[in-house]
Design an enzyme around this catalytic site. Structure first.
Site, PDB file in Angstrom:
ATOM      1  N   ASP A 216       0.827  -1.211   0.000  1.00  0.00           N
ATOM      2  CA  ASP A 216       0.000   0.000   0.000  1.00  0.00           C
ATOM      3  C   ASP A 216       0.865   1.265   0.000  1.00  0.00           C
ATOM      4  O   ASP A 216       0.661   2.179   0.812  1.00  0.00           O
ATOM      5  CB  ASP A 216      -0.939   0.022   1.211  1.00  0.00           C
ATOM      6  CG  ASP A 216      -1.601  -1.322   1.461  1.00  0.00           C
ATOM      7  OD1 ASP A 216      -2.043  -1.942   0.486  1.00  0.00           O
ATOM      8  OD2 ASP A 216      -1.666  -1.746   2.630  1.00  0.00           O
TER       9      ASP A 216
ATOM     10  N   ASN B 110     -17.690  -7.021   0.141  1.00  0.00           N
ATOM     11  CA  ASN B 110     -16.763  -6.580   1.185  1.00  0.00           C
ATOM     12  C   ASN B 110     -16.615  -5.078   1.293  1.00  0.00           C
ATOM     13  O   ASN B 110     -16.610  -4.531   2.389  1.00  0.00           O
ATOM     14  CB  ASN B 110     -15.394  -7.228   0.947  1.00  0.00           C
ATOM     15  CG  ASN B 110     -15.485  -8.737   0.964  1.00  0.00           C
ATOM     16  OD1 ASN B 110     -15.714  -9.357  -0.066  1.00  0.00           O
ATOM     17  ND2 ASN B 110     -15.341  -9.337   2.130  1.00  0.00           N
TER      18      ASN B 110
ATOM     19  N   GLU C 266     -11.320  -0.965  -3.367  1.00  0.00           N
ATOM     20  CA  GLU C 266     -10.593  -0.344  -2.264  1.00  0.00           C
ATOM     21  C   GLU C 266      -9.364   0.374  -2.811  1.00  0.00           C
ATOM     22  O   GLU C 266      -9.111   0.380  -4.011  1.00  0.00           O
ATOM     23  CB  GLU C 266     -10.177  -1.405  -1.235  1.00  0.00           C
ATOM     24  CG  GLU C 266      -9.183  -2.431  -1.771  1.00  0.00           C
ATOM     25  CD  GLU C 266      -8.816  -3.509  -0.772  1.00  0.00           C
ATOM     26  OE1 GLU C 266      -9.528  -3.662   0.235  1.00  0.00           O
ATOM     27  OE2 GLU C 266      -7.811  -4.219  -1.019  1.00  0.00           O
TER      28      GLU C 266
ATOM     29  N   HIS D  70      -3.124  -1.326  -5.016  1.00  0.00           N
ATOM     30  CA  HIS D  70      -3.075  -0.228  -4.058  1.00  0.00           C
ATOM     31  C   HIS D  70      -1.984   0.784  -4.412  1.00  0.00           C
ATOM     32  O   HIS D  70      -0.997   0.942  -3.710  1.00  0.00           O
ATOM     33  CB  HIS D  70      -2.893  -0.722  -2.640  1.00  0.00           C
ATOM     34  CG  HIS D  70      -3.458   0.259  -1.652  1.00  0.00           C
ATOM     35  ND1 HIS D  70      -4.316  -0.108  -0.649  1.00  0.00           N
ATOM     36  CD2 HIS D  70      -3.316   1.596  -1.542  1.00  0.00           C
ATOM     37  CE1 HIS D  70      -4.670   0.971   0.053  1.00  0.00           C
ATOM     38  NE2 HIS D  70      -4.078   2.022  -0.489  1.00  0.00           N
TER      39      HIS D  70
ATOM     40  N   ARG E 159       4.890  -8.034  -0.324  1.00  0.00           N
ATOM     41  CA  ARG E 159       4.371  -7.070  -1.284  1.00  0.00           C
ATOM     42  C   ARG E 159       5.342  -5.894  -1.279  1.00  0.00           C
ATOM     43  O   ARG E 159       5.550  -5.253  -0.254  1.00  0.00           O
ATOM     44  CB  ARG E 159       2.949  -6.636  -0.911  1.00  0.00           C
ATOM     45  CG  ARG E 159       1.918  -7.744  -1.125  1.00  0.00           C
ATOM     46  CD  ARG E 159       0.510  -7.278  -0.792  1.00  0.00           C
ATOM     47  NE  ARG E 159       0.319  -7.138   0.650  1.00  0.00           N
ATOM     48  CZ  ARG E 159      -0.806  -6.677   1.205  1.00  0.00           C
ATOM     49  NH1 ARG E 159      -1.811  -6.287   0.440  1.00  0.00           N
ATOM     50  NH2 ARG E 159      -0.911  -6.597   2.516  1.00  0.00           N
TER      51      ARG E 159
END
Length: 320
Positions: A18, A161, A198, A262, A296
């Site tokens: 992120d 979600n 998201e 993200h 990540r």
């Protein structure tokens, strides 16, 4: 693997999901991201994007021992608004029976120092929305004198979600007026594993406003979609926004980049070019829950543009 593939597969910063990079008027880049332990918020500062890799992280804030800010500190963003620094992040509550997964709410920190790696970060509290439900990934932008928040949240009446919402703000931690749904997971590529929209990031160029977002589970199915609107449109009208029918960035097995998502946007060092920042893994198969796989990594690419004025994520990722 060819040499150019190795270069394209090399992270700028490892084990930082992120990733958020902000280029300030002082010429420095400020970086924050989710750390693997999900227990704190770190900041880095450097004169160059590559310099962020070697810069010393400073801990801005640490999770509480108990209560609603005690677990799974996710996806911080740093913004400079009206002469002060703000960090937006999501946090959950730890209980005896729940480790805080999918119990997140959005929070804001404030710092009055000129350099956000110094001074005190003050908790401004939770961003209150229409529902008291799973909410995360708040991002903010200003357009024509109005400040907006875009975020992801679970509507208790909609299966899935999280959806994307937008609202005006009365100050950097308070919403005002109507809270509008911009996007729900509807296409096949948005509902693999989980029904997710998201991780929004806003980019303005010429006469258009773009909102990138991430969809599906956080394994190799994670991908990026795109919303766009005219700069003259009513940004609180869902009809003003057009969603890409296909994802704009997906796993690229040839390059060895899996589950890109993200993202954030920043500027080149000379300020002339938009830059794409995103996370991805360098392998496909994951042991256990993907959320707890630490690998990540942050990648950075100059952002290329199509002739029609839309960003070309795929070609951007494939260039050195």
């Amino acid at each position: 693997m060819r040499e150019n593939q190795i270069l394209l597969n090399t992270p700028t910063i490892e084990q930082r999901a992120d990733p958020w990079v902000y280029k300030h008027t002082d010429g420095c880049y400020y970086f924050t991201a989710s750390v693997p332990a999900y227990d704190r918020i770190e900041l880095r500062r450097a004169a160059t994007l590559q310099g962020l890799r070697e810069s010393e992280p400073v801990t801005a804030w640490v999770k509480h021992e108990t209560g609603p800010l005690s677990a799974n500190i996710w996806a911080p963003e740093i913004h400079f608004i009206d002469g002060k620094w703000y960090i937006y992040f999501a946090a959950a509550r730890t209980t005896e029976t729940n480790e805080g997964l999918f119990d997140h709410r959005m929070y804001v920190l404030e710092n009055e120092s000129a350099n956000p790696l110094e001074g005190a970060w003050v908790e401004k509290g939770q961003i209150r929305t229409r529902w008291e439900s799973f909410a995360l990934d708040a991002t903010t932008f200003e357009h024509r004198g109005t400040r907006y928040l875009v975020w992801a949240q679970k509507d208790p009446d909609i299966p899935g979600n999280s959806n994307l919402y937008i609202s005006e703000m009365s100050n950097p931690w308070t919403l005002q007026g109507e809270q509008v749904q911009l996007s729900t997971p509807e296409y096949d590529w948005e509902i693999i594993g989980f029904k997710v929209n998201e991780g929004a990031a806003v980019l303005k160029r010429d006469d258009r406003i773009f909102i990138s977002f991430s969809a599906s589970a956080t394994d190799f199915n994670y991908c990026i979609g795109l919303l766009s609107a005219s700069e003259d449109a009513d940004l609180l009208d869902p009809k003003s926004w057009e969603k890409s029918a296909q994802p704009v960035l997906t796993t690229d097995e040839e390059l060895g980049l899996y589950g890109p998502g993200h993202n954030s946007f920043t500027k080149s060092e000379d300020g002339t070019q938009d830059v794409l920042v995103f996370h991805a893994r360098t392998y496909k198969d994951i042991q256990g829950d993907p959320l707890y796989d630490p690998n990540r990594h942050m990648f950075v690419r100059p952002l290329l543009w199509n002739a029609d004025g839309t960003p070309n994520f795929r070609q951007s990722v494939r260039q050195i």
